[in-house]
Design a protein around this motif. Structure first.
Motif, short mmCIF file in Angstrom:
data_model
loop_
_atom_site.label_atom_id
_atom_site.label_comp_id
_atom_site.label_asym_id
_atom_site.label_seq_id
_atom_site.Cartn_x
_atom_site.Cartn_y
_atom_site.Cartn_z
N SER A 274 1.05 -1.15 -0.42
CA SER A 274 -0.43 -0.02 0.10
C SER A 274 0.91 1.70 -0.12
O SER A 274 2.41 1.25 0.03
CB SER A 274 -0.47 0.46 1.06
N GLY A 275 0.61 1.65 -0.15
CA GLY A 275 0.87 3.84 0.06
C GLY A 275 1.61 3.82 1.40
O GLY A 275 3.02 4.38 1.71
N GLN A 276 0.69 3.15 2.60
CA GLN A 276 1.23 3.26 4.02
C GLN A 276 2.55 2.83 3.54
O GLN A 276 3.92 3.46 4.42
CB GLN A 276 0.34 3.48 5.04
N ASP B 58 5.99 12.20 -1.74
CA ASP B 58 5.22 11.41 -2.01
C ASP B 58 4.80 12.07 -3.38
O ASP B 58 4.12 13.46 -3.32
CB ASP B 58 4.18 10.98 -1.08
N TYR C 8 -0.85 14.48 3.14
CA TYR C 8 -2.17 13.49 3.24
C TYR C 8 -2.03 12.92 5.16
O TYR C 8 -1.09 13.15 5.81
CB TYR C 8 -1.45 11.98 2.77
N THR D 133 1.59 10.78 -5.35
CA THR D 133 0.91 10.01 -5.46
C THR D 133 0.20 10.77 -6.91
O THR D 133 -0.61 10.34 -7.35
CB THR D 133 -0.24 10.04 -4.22
N SER E 44 1.94 6.32 -3.33
CA SER E 44 0.68 5.21 -3.27
C SER E 44 -0.26 4.96 -4.61
O SER E 44 -0.78 5.53 -5.42
CB SER E 44 -0.88 5.90 -2.37
N SER F 42 -2.11 2.24 -5.33
CA SER F 42 -3.55 2.14 -5.08
C SER F 42 -4.54 4.21 -5.87
O SER F 42 -5.35 3.25 -6.87
CB SER F 42 -4.46 2.57 -3.84
N LYS F 43 -3.89 4.70 -5.97
CA LYS F 43 -4.93 5.71 -7.17
C LYS F 43 -4.29 6.22 -8.61
O LYS F 43 -4.98 4.58 -8.79
CB LYS F 43 -4.00 7.11 -6.13
C1 LIG Z 1 -0.56 11.50 -0.86
C2 LIG Z 1 -1.24 9.83 -0.41
N1 LIG Z 1 -0.04 9.10 0.16
C3 LIG Z 1 -0.68 7.73 0.83
C4 LIG Z 1 -1.86 7.25 0.54
C5 LIG Z 1 -1.67 5.97 1.32
O1 LIG Z 1 -1.68 5.01 0.24
P1 LIG Z 1 -2.70 3.44 0.45
O2 LIG Z 1 -4.18 3.89 0.73
O3 LIG Z 1 -2.61 2.92 -0.45
O4 LIG Z 1 -1.65 3.00 1.91
C6 LIG Z 1 -2.85 8.44 0.34
C7 LIG Z 1 -4.16 7.45 0.72
O5 LIG Z 1 -5.31 8.28 0.02
C8 LIG Z 1 -2.21 9.08 -0.38
O6 LIG Z 1 -2.84 10.07 -0.77
#
Ligand SMILES: Cc1ncc(COP(=O)(O)O)c(C=O)c1O
Length: 473
Positions: free
Chosen positions: A93-95, A192, A119, A194, A214, A216-217
C-alpha cells in the motif's frame, strides 16, 4: 524463451511507449504477450549448492516472494523507467511505501523535517507511530521560507519529506527549492508523488532522491486494489555521510566484507530497503495486485491527461458559482499556487482538490447528498469521480482550530475528478447546486413567516455527534 524489456527504461522512448513496454516479460513457455502473474511463494533450487548460492546472492536468482517476484519485478522496472530512477520496490500500500522508504533511512533517535501540507494519514503515521519508534517529525510552517528550514535543522536531522500536490488544499511546494536545501544540508529528500504521477512531474529530475506513491490511486486507476512503490533516484551520496547513514557504509558481513554502497553502488538504498526493511517487516505486494497495477500503468498518460482536462473544466465552473467561496485548484490563474503550477506542472495539476461553500457544513451536506454521478468515497485517482467532506471524515480527528489552520473549513468539499464526460460531471454538480438553492429558498421562506425576530435565526439540520473517528483515511 522469456524476454524482459528493460531497454525501454533507458530514456530512448517517449512516456507512452515506456508505460506500455518498459519492464514487460514476454514469451515464457506459451508465448504469452502479457507479463504473467507468478503466484508463487518461493522458487525452486536445483541442488544443495544452488540453494546456497541463491542465499548468498551469487546468481541473482529469486528466493522467496517477500524479497522479489518476477511479476512484481516487471512492474518495478516499468515504474523505475517512468520515474527515471535506478530501482524500485513494490509494497502492499502507499502507507507501507512511506513507512519502508523512511525506515530505510531513519532509526530511533533521528529527526526529520516535513512540509506542513500532507496526506493526513502520513501525518498521523509520523506523529503517532514514528514517535513510538523514537523517530521525531517536525513540520515547517512555511515551506517557501529557506531560513525556517535552516533554523529547524538539528544535529540528528536525517531526512526531508514532502508531497508534490497535497490534497485537499493543493498548496504546492517549490520542489527545486526544497531539493536544493536538502542537497546543501546533505539530507535525502523523500517525496510522495501520488497525486501527480510521473506523467505530470518526475521529482528526481528536480533533485528529489526517493519518490513514493500510493499506487492504489492514479497509477492503478481502476480502484480495485491497493499498492505502493518506493523509487530510488540513485542520486544521493550515502557513502559521503557514514556517520549519518551507517547502514550503507558498514561492512555487511563483518570486518573486511564490502559495504552496501560497495556492493550495489547507486542502488544501495533500494537494496537495503528491499532486503532489510520491507523483506523483514513483510508488507509484500501480492503478484496478483502487481498485475492489476501493471494493467493500469499501461494507460497512465491518457488517463491523467483526461483527469486534468476534466478537473480544470469543473474547477472553472465551480469558481463561477456564487455559493462557492474558493476553489483550491492551482490550474486556475486565481490560485495562490498558480506560479508553481506553471513552473512544475505544465501538463496539469491533477484532479484531487477542494472547494469551499459559503454556507458551511449544511451546504456541504446538501451538495454531497444531492450528487448522483459522484461517489461518496474516501479514495482518489479513480476513473470514477468521488466526493468527500474532509472536516467530518479524513480530518475529523483534529480539533476545529487545527482544521482551520489547515484551511479545512466546514464548507470544504473534496473532489477527485474521474474520466467521465466533463458535461455530465458539471450537470451532476448543477443538480447539487440546484438542491442547495432550493434549500436556501425554503429556509428564507420559513424565516419570513416566523413570528418573532429571535426565532428567525436560520434553522439548520443538527449535526449528529461524531463517532470516535479513525485517525485518518
Ligand atoms: C498522498 C497519499 N499518500 C499515501 C496514501 C496512502 O496510500 P494507501 O491508501 O495506498 O495506503 C494516500 C491515501 O490516500 C495519499 O493520498
Amino acid at each position: 524463451m522469456t524476454t524482459t524489456q528493460q531497454a525501454y527504461g533507458e530514456d530512448n522512448f517517449g512516456f507512452s511507449t515506456e508505460q506500455v513496454h518498459a519492464g514487460e516479460i514476454t514469451g515464457g513457455d506459451f508465448g504469452a504477450r502479457i507479463t504473467p502473474i507468478y503466484l508463487t511463494a518461493g522458487f525452486v533450487f536445483d541442488s544443495f549448492d544452488h540453494a546456497q548460492q541463491r542465499f548468498a546472492g551469487e546468481d541473482g536468482g529469486l528466493v522467496y516472494t517477500r524479497y522479489a517476484n518476477p511479476t512484481n519485478q516487471a512492474v518495478e522496472a516499468k515504474l523505475t523507467a517512468l520515474e527515471h530512477g535506478v530501482d524500485s520496490l513494490l509494497v502492499a500500500s502507499g502507507q507501507a511505501a512511506i513507512t519502508v522508504a523512511l525506515l530505510g533511512i531513519l532509526k530511533s533517535g533521528d529527526h526529520f523535517l516535513s512540509t506542513p501540507s500532507l496526506y493526513e494519514g502520513s501525518k498521523t503515521l509520523f506523529r503517532e507511530n514514528f514517535e513510538r519508534f523514537g523517530i521525531e517529525v517536525e513540520f515547517v510552517t512555511d515551506p517557501h521560507d529557506l531560513d525556517e528550514w535552516k533554523r529547524r535543522v538539528r544535529p540528528n536531522t536525517r531526512a526531508i519529506y514532502g508531497e508534490t500536490i497535497p490534497n485537499p488544499k493543493n498548496d504546492l511546494i517549490d520542489i527545486d527549492l526544497v531539493a536544493g536545501f536538502a542537497r546543501e544540508q546533505g539530507l535525502p529528500f523523500v517525496i510522495d508523488s501520488t497525486a501527480s504521477t510521473p506523467y505530470l512531474i518526475r521529482p528526481i529530475e528536480h533533485g528529489a532522491n526517493i519518490v513514493v506513491h500510493s499506487a492504489s490511486k492514479f497509477l492503478s486507476g481502476h480502484g480495485a486494489s491497493l499498492a505502493g512503490v518506493v523509487v530510488d533516484g540513485g542520486n544521493f551520496d550515502w557513502a559521503r555521510y557514514p556517520e549519518k547513514f551507517p547502514q550503507f557504509s558498514t561492512p555487511t558481513d563483518g570486518e573486511g566484507s564490502p559495504t552496501l554502497v560497495e556492493r550495489f553502488g547507486a542502488k544501495a538504498y533500494l537494496e537495503y530497503t528491499r532486503s532489510i526493511i520491507a523483506g523483514r517487516l513483510g508488507p509484500t505486494l501480492s503478484p496478483l495486485n502487481a498485475f492489476l497495477l501493471q494493467q493500469g500503468l499501461e494507460t497512465l498518460s491518457l488517463r491523467v491527461e483526461r483527469h486534468c482536462r476534466n478537473s480544470l473544466a469543473v474547477a472553472t465552473w465551480l469558481e463561477q458559482q456564487p455559493e462557492v467561496l474558493s476553489v483550491d485548484y492551482p490550474g486556475l490563474a486565481s490560485n495562490p499556487s498558480h506560479a508553481i503550477a506553471v513552473k512544475h506542472y505544465p501538463r496539469g495539476t491533477g484532479s484531487v482538490f477542494g472547494f469551499t461553500l459559503r454556507g458551511g457544513l449544511d451546504d456541504a451536506r446538501t451538495v454531497i447528498d444531492a450528487v448522483e454521478l459522484f461517489s461518496r468515497m474516501s479514495h482518489m485517482g479513480d476513473v470514477r469521480s468521488l466526493i468527500l467532506h474532509p472536516g467530518t471524515t479524513s480530518h475529523a480527528h483534529l480539533s476545529e482550530t487545527q482544521r482551520l489552520e489547515l484551511g479545512i473549513h466546514p464548507g470544504l468539499v473534496r473532489l477527485s475528478i474521474g474520466l467521465e464526460d466533463e458535461a455530465d460531471l458539471i450537470d451532476d454538480l448543477e443538480r447539487a447546486f440546484a438542491a442547495l438553492r432550493r434549500t436556501d429558498a425554503l429556509l428564507e421562506r420559513a424565516q419570513s413567516v416566523l413570528p418573532t425576530p429571535s426565532a428567525a435565526a436560520p434553522v439548520r439540520t443538527p449535526v449528529a455527534p461524531a463517532p470516535t473517528p479513525q485517525s485518518a483515511f
